[in-house]
Write a protein that holds these residues in place. Sequence first.
Motif: not given
Length: 565
Positions: A168-192
């Motif tokens: 079904e995917l046509p030529y010239g179209l790109q899909l971007v798969d991203t890492p799954g978003m999760i709860d971070l360990p610890g309350n003071n830890q940022t995603s970066s």
Amino acid sequence: MAFSLLSWCRHRSIQASRRLKRPYSLTDEAFLKDADAAALQKRLESAIGFLQEAVLLPIDKRLPGRPFEFDMAVFPCKPTVLMIGNHSSGKSTFINRMMGVQVQETGVAPTDDGFTILERSEEHEQFEDGPTLTGCSENKAFRELQRFGRSFLGHCRRKRMVLPKDAELPYGLQLVDTPGMIDLPGNNQTSSKARGYNFVEVVRWWAKRSDLILLLFDPDKPGTTGETLEVLTKSLAGLDHKFLVVLNKVDQLDNNVDFARAFGTLGWALSKVIPQKDIPMERNGSKRPPHENELPLEAFAANRNAVVREVLRAKVRHWDNIVTSLEECLRQSDMLSRMCNKVRESAKQQISRAWRGAALMLSLPFFVAAFIGHGRFSGGLATAWSQGSGVVSLLSQLAVLCVLLCFVVLGLTLDQLRQFDRIQMSHGGLDTMFESVYHDIFIHTGGEDLRVRWATVRPLLEAMLKSVKSPTQLPLIESWELDRIAEILEEDIWYLRQVAKRLRPAEPKMPEGHPPRGVAPTEPVAAVGRPEAKRREGREAREANQAAQAAQAVEAGVTGSLSEP
């Protein structure tokens, strides 16, 4: 006379230099009718590039931090669909279905730790890592990814695959798969800190350049995680026209009660972060055979096909989205420039008032001392000096008091200016200035569009204020520059939309067997060819089975323990 003539000539030359010298004509209707797709695309790219270099770039270079440096379009670029969601929400499964082969790993646990760009290739398969991807000639914008650091480039890759003919995917179209978003360990830890790069900023970069954003949720985890909350409030702010919310894997739900709970939980969670009454919602289909589920899976299958159709339409809306992004960038630049001018002018006025007050406070004691001294020592300084050392001591004390008074007034003035800066840089202070700048518009309308845009522009202005020592150091954007932006929004954007309209390809056709968008049963049915009598028999059999299990529980003596609070 000669001086007046020179002034007039100078004024005319300045006006001519400020006039836009477009490399295209806004009234060339013959070109729009007769030009082919290649000429139209070249015209659109050159026009957007000219407007960015002539109008946006000069303003952006003068603003602290260059807030619009990475918001400008870079050509060439391909239509893009961004897939984001919690882990195990079905992103990779949906991509595998679009590509017709097992490309991405799937599983209940997180299986992908990076950003993967997937494309359909005609000749051979190709795999590229992050550093190689930044030199991609088909997408020059990828070189901007280098600003996120080597850690991110180590989690970025591209796969170009030779797919089956019926994919079904046509030529010239790109899909971007991203890492799954999760709860971070610890309350003071940022995603970066947790990922080694700024995940929210990376998603924001991809979202701005995507033509469609699919936000997928799993019925088992319909709530929003900490990262999802951050992405919705920061990365996707102002991009509501692009993203589509999908409740995936509805085949895991056995009945209407389960579906209502999952749907309600998701709607409640999204209402906390999406400040809208209506939430864009699509329900994806299932893999389980229809006869094993009470839900109207045929209706969900129609919605699933509608999601596939929206993915295929990303190529149709590509050029329209580029024009929309340019328009929004111009409007944000105009608002940020007006607010910079307002903050700068307000700070200068406050400083002027503060120092005038300080001068008045300092001059008043001198006048009083001079008046008193003139009355007591009318003979002049020689007479006062001849009266002895007591008078000299008094004059010395007055001089010391005046010096101390100068220090006190200076300290009070500086403290007042610091307090003003804090108030001015606060949310309330900036919101008050925003209301004053657009006061004329708010008289007759609510200005909701301006308020939504202000929510995106305000963090940029706050960051700029933190980077300068004083608001007076903000650049002054001339009124003629703002007039040029208004002219472009009025005339050029309309022209570019006509060119983009001519560049739209034909609407994509769904593969055979897929119903078109919006076609769904008018009432819930279990499956094609399954009579309602059999459906009722199945429900009665399940109820009888549940009654038998309850009777066995009573015989086992567990009824009392189950009924205890």
